[in-house]
Enzyme design. Structure first.
Site, PDB file in Angstrom:
ATOM      1  N   SER A 136      14.883  -8.771  68.128  1.00 29.17           N
ATOM      2  CA  SER A 136      15.452  -8.700  69.478  1.00 29.17           C
ATOM      3  C   SER A 136      16.587  -9.698  69.557  1.00 29.17           C
ATOM      4  O   SER A 136      16.604 -10.699  68.812  1.00 29.17           O
ATOM      5  CB  SER A 136      14.369  -9.074  70.499  1.00 29.17           C
ATOM      6  OG  SER A 136      14.944  -9.314  71.769  1.00 29.17           O
ATOM      7  N   TYR A 149       7.989 -15.373  74.003  1.00 26.88           N
ATOM      8  CA  TYR A 149       8.483 -14.084  73.500  1.00 26.88           C
ATOM      9  C   TYR A 149       9.649 -14.339  72.530  1.00 26.88           C
ATOM     10  O   TYR A 149       9.694 -13.767  71.429  1.00 26.88           O
ATOM     11  CB  TYR A 149       8.922 -13.173  74.654  1.00 26.88           C
ATOM     12  CG  TYR A 149       9.536 -11.890  74.147  1.00 26.88           C
ATOM     13  CD1 TYR A 149       8.728 -10.945  73.512  1.00 26.88           C
ATOM     14  CD2 TYR A 149      10.904 -11.634  74.247  1.00 26.88           C
ATOM     15  CE1 TYR A 149       9.284  -9.776  72.994  1.00 26.88           C
ATOM     16  CE2 TYR A 149      11.454 -10.478  73.746  1.00 26.88           C
ATOM     17  CZ  TYR A 149      10.645  -9.549  73.118  1.00 26.88           C
ATOM     18  OH  TYR A 149      11.191  -8.402  72.606  1.00 26.88           O
TER      19      TYR A 149
HETATM   20  C1  8X3 Z   1      14.076  -7.174  74.474  1.00 25.81           C
HETATM   21  C2  8X3 Z   1      15.368  -7.713  74.885  1.00 25.81           C
HETATM   22  O1  8X3 Z   1      16.585  -9.508  76.214  1.00 25.81           O
HETATM   23  O2  8X3 Z   1      14.681  -8.455  77.284  1.00 25.81           O
HETATM   24  O3  8X3 Z   1      13.597  -7.774  73.326  1.00 25.81           O
HETATM   25  O4  8X3 Z   1      14.366 -10.032  75.510  1.00 25.81           O
HETATM   26  S1  8X3 Z   1      15.221  -8.992  76.022  1.00 25.81           S
END
Ligand code: 8X3
Length: 249
Positions: A136, A149
């Protein structure tokens, strides 16, 4: 002979779109996910043969049992798409829920390892194969309240590099794909079903759709044999970085 691609998290979002794109390119597919009904519905839609494996990537023993159950005709996996993963919650580090942290680290990091360790030995034996890890933009740049995350995706970035270094000598390609904002159920899951919050993530500009990322993955795995697309960041036109999106409203 048709190549075999194995896709984790195939029942929705980027995984599902990738299944359709690779089936259209002639791949036979091992579709992995937690929800059998969804995988069955997808299987019925695809123009090529597919085999279904239901497991949760976090469950190391379950993953192992699933791969051991593969019939011989499905054992030679040419391409592994490590797509399964999600975000759970979005809050300052001091307010984070440890269960959310576990869910992200266990699926995004441990899950990728649980699956890869079962597929890599066959690739090494055949001295061929291609692994595509879904990272990501959040793995390259953190953003406020993204903390764990972002850390889980930074780990994916490191694993893509490390896998490429270790597997290169065995003739195996490793690619890293880092999408920005893609309008899937990613945000609905992150915000635990709060659709208003989820919709706000993608409002005021044109986000990517899952098919945009699937199209890139199809190119990555069908590129000429001597070409390895090592690392691609794919963003909507309106997005400049993890923290910067040009919104019209
Ligand atoms: C998904 C993109 O920018 O929402 O991984 O983390 S973000």
């Amino acid at each position: 002979m048709n190549k075999i691609a194995c896709i984790t998290g195939a029942s929705s979002g980027i995984g599902l779109a990738t299944a359709k794109a690779l089936a259209a390119a002639g791949y036979h597919l091992i579709l992995c996910g937690r929800r059998l009904e969804r995988l069955e519905a997808l299987k019925n839609e695809l123009p090529t043969d597919s085999y279904l494996l239901t497991f949760d990537v976090r469950d190391r023993n379950g993953v192992e049992a699933a791969f051991q159950s593969l019939p011989e005709a499905w054992q030679n996996i040419d391409v592994l798409i490590n797509n399964a993963g999600n975000a759970h919650g979005m809050s300052a580090i001091q307010d984070g829920d440890p269960d959310d942290w576990d869910a992200m680290m266990h699926s995004n990091v441990d899950g990728l390892l649980n699956v890869s360790r079962l597929v890599i030995p066959g690739m090494i034996q055949r001295a061929a194969g291609h692994i595509v890890n879904l990272s990501s933009i959040a793995g390259k740049q953190t953003y406020p309240n993204g903390n764990v995350y972002c850390a889980s995706k930074a780990a994916v970035e490191a694993l893509s590099q490390g896998m490429r270094q270790d597997l290169n000598v065995h003739g195996i390609k490793v690619s890293n794909v880092a999408p920005g904002a893609v309008n899937t159920d990613f945000s609905a899951v992150r915000f635990k079903g709060d659709q208003q919050k989820a919709d706000a993530v993608y409002s005021g500009y044109e986000p990517l759709v899952a098919e945009d990322v699937a199209d890139l993955i199809r190119y990555i795995v069908t590129a000429p044999a001597h070409v390895n697309i090592a690392d691609v960041t794919i963003l909507p036109k309106a997005q400049a970085s993890a923290t910067q999106i040009l919104r019209k409203n």
